[in-house]
Design a protein around this motif. Structure first.
Motif, PDB file in Angstrom:
ATOM      1  N   UNK A   1       5.027   2.543  10.273  1.00 51.09           N
ATOM      2  CA  UNK A   1       4.871   3.875  10.865  1.00 51.09           C
ATOM      3  C   UNK A   1       6.022   4.784  10.460  1.00 51.09           C
ATOM      4  N   UNK A   2       5.657   5.971   9.987  1.00 51.26           N
ATOM      5  CA  UNK A   2       6.624   7.015   9.603  1.00 51.26           C
ATOM      6  C   UNK A   2       7.485   6.624   8.395  1.00 51.26           C
ATOM      7  N   UNK A   3       7.141   5.523   7.686  1.00 49.22           N
ATOM      8  CA  UNK A   3       7.957   5.108   6.537  1.00 49.22           C
ATOM      9  C   UNK A   3       7.478   5.733   5.233  1.00 49.22           C
ATOM     10  N   UNK A   4       6.242   6.224   5.184  1.00 51.01           N
ATOM     11  CA  UNK A   4       5.733   6.860   3.968  1.00 51.01           C
ATOM     12  C   UNK A   4       5.182   5.911   2.940  1.00 51.01           C
ATOM     13  N   UNK A   5       5.192   4.597   3.212  1.00 53.28           N
ATOM     14  CA  UNK A   5       4.646   3.603   2.284  1.00 53.28           C
ATOM     15  C   UNK A   5       3.225   3.273   2.716  1.00 53.28           C
ATOM     16  N   UNK A   6       2.230   3.489   1.839  1.00 57.21           N
ATOM     17  CA  UNK A   6       0.839   3.269   2.235  1.00 57.21           C
ATOM     18  C   UNK A   6       0.515   1.793   2.458  1.00 57.21           C
ATOM     19  N   UNK A   7      -0.523   1.585   3.281  1.00 57.88           N
ATOM     20  CA  UNK A   7      -1.064   0.262   3.552  1.00 57.88           C
ATOM     21  C   UNK A   7      -2.427   0.144   2.885  1.00 57.88           C
TER      22      UNK A   7
END
Length: 310
Positions: A83-89
């Protein structure tokens, strides 16, 4: 690759304890690499408790896409990291219910899920917050928490999609009706007092509990939570209520519905809270929306899970 092909270093993290995790791992690695995905690191985990730390380490190491193989519980366990890290899942649905994948129209077939990751698009979705715990599908008090307690990896492995009705039957036998008090900090609803309850649900996603609808027009990017209050009743009442949930009835004889951004919940007695299949907290608690908190790879045709014309 997703969106503009900017992924340069992907990590594949698979919950090998998920229902089909062990068999899917090798096949997923081969499929993703054959599709041109730059899978630099792979982590087949036999201890699901290591999922958060493994994903966190992968992000810290510079991976710009996390591909997760697992079910709803696996997703929920890592969203606090992402969350809020900007790295997609990117998701390979390997669980029993796969409600998060259903909400986002991610195929449960492994080959098609790999192609979605390789050729899909990245979108922002909301997360729910139970106190400081992020969740994707639903938080619940009452029967839902009882189902979480009755569920086990062995039950999921041996019964598959039947694990939910089996665990629900066990939870019903142990359930005791409870009371709940709801207050709405934003003043969009009057305080609510409910008695003789079977379950209280606070849903962020469109689906939960193996295909039940939070509401017929619920979405995971609508900036709101869908609250369902279900009263206890006879077996016939419960069957009718289950039917109502399957079709997303907003209000019925057995279910009350509220839509809000924040709600404070207290119960009598204090009760455990089930968050995406795990007991993580207890009442009293505040629930809220974390707007656009998670980036996820979805099919290019996905618009809005609440769009009935999709």
């Amino acid at each position: 690759m997703p969106t503009d092909g900017s992924t340069t270093r992907a990590a594949l993290v698979v919950n090998a304890r998920a229902r089909t995790g062990a068999k899917a791992y090798v096949r997923a690695v081969e499929n993703l690499r054959s599709l041109g995905m730059p899978v630099h690191s792979t982590f087949p985990l036999h201890d699901p408790a290591r999922l958060p730390e493994t994903v966190n380490s992968a992000v810290d190491a510079g991976h710009d896409l996390i591909i997760l193989g697992g079910g709803d519980g696996s997703v929920s366990s890592v969203v606090d990291v992402l969350a809020r890290r900007g790295v997609p899942l990117g998701l390979l649905p390997l669980g029993t219910a796969n409600d998060f994948a259903r909400t986002l129209h991610i195929p449960t077939d492994l080959d098609h899920a790999c192609r979605t990751i390789a050729h899909g698009k990245v979108v922002d979705i909301d997360l729910g917050l139970c106190g400081n715990n992020y969740y994707v599908n639903r938080a619940s008090v009452g029967l839902g928490a009882g189902v979480a307690e009755a569920m086990s990896p062995t039950l999921k492995r041996w019964t598959g999609v039947l694990a939910y009705p089996v665990a629900t039957a066990k939870a019903l036998l142990r359930h005791r009706p409870f009371s709940a008090h709801l207050t709405f900090p934003d003043g969009d609803h009057e305080p609510q007092e409910h008695h003789g309850l079977l379950q209280l649900s606070i849903a962020n996603g469109r689906y939960f509990g193996g295909g039940q609808l939070a509401a017929h027009d619920a979405g995971i990017d609508d900036a709101t939570l869908d609250i369902s209050v279900m009263r206890h009743g006879s077996l016939r009442d419960l069957i009718v209520a289950a039917r109502d949930l399957k079709r997303g009835a907003l209000d019925s004889e057995h279910i009350r519905h509220f839509r809000t951004k924040r709600v404070d919940v207290s119960t009598r007695p204090d009760l455990p809270i089930n968050v995406d299949g795990e007991l993580v907290d207890s009442t009293p608690q505040r629930f809220s929306v974390a707007r656009n908190a998670l980036h996820v790879v979805v099919p290019r045709t996905w618009k809005d899970a609440s769009n009935p014309d999709f």
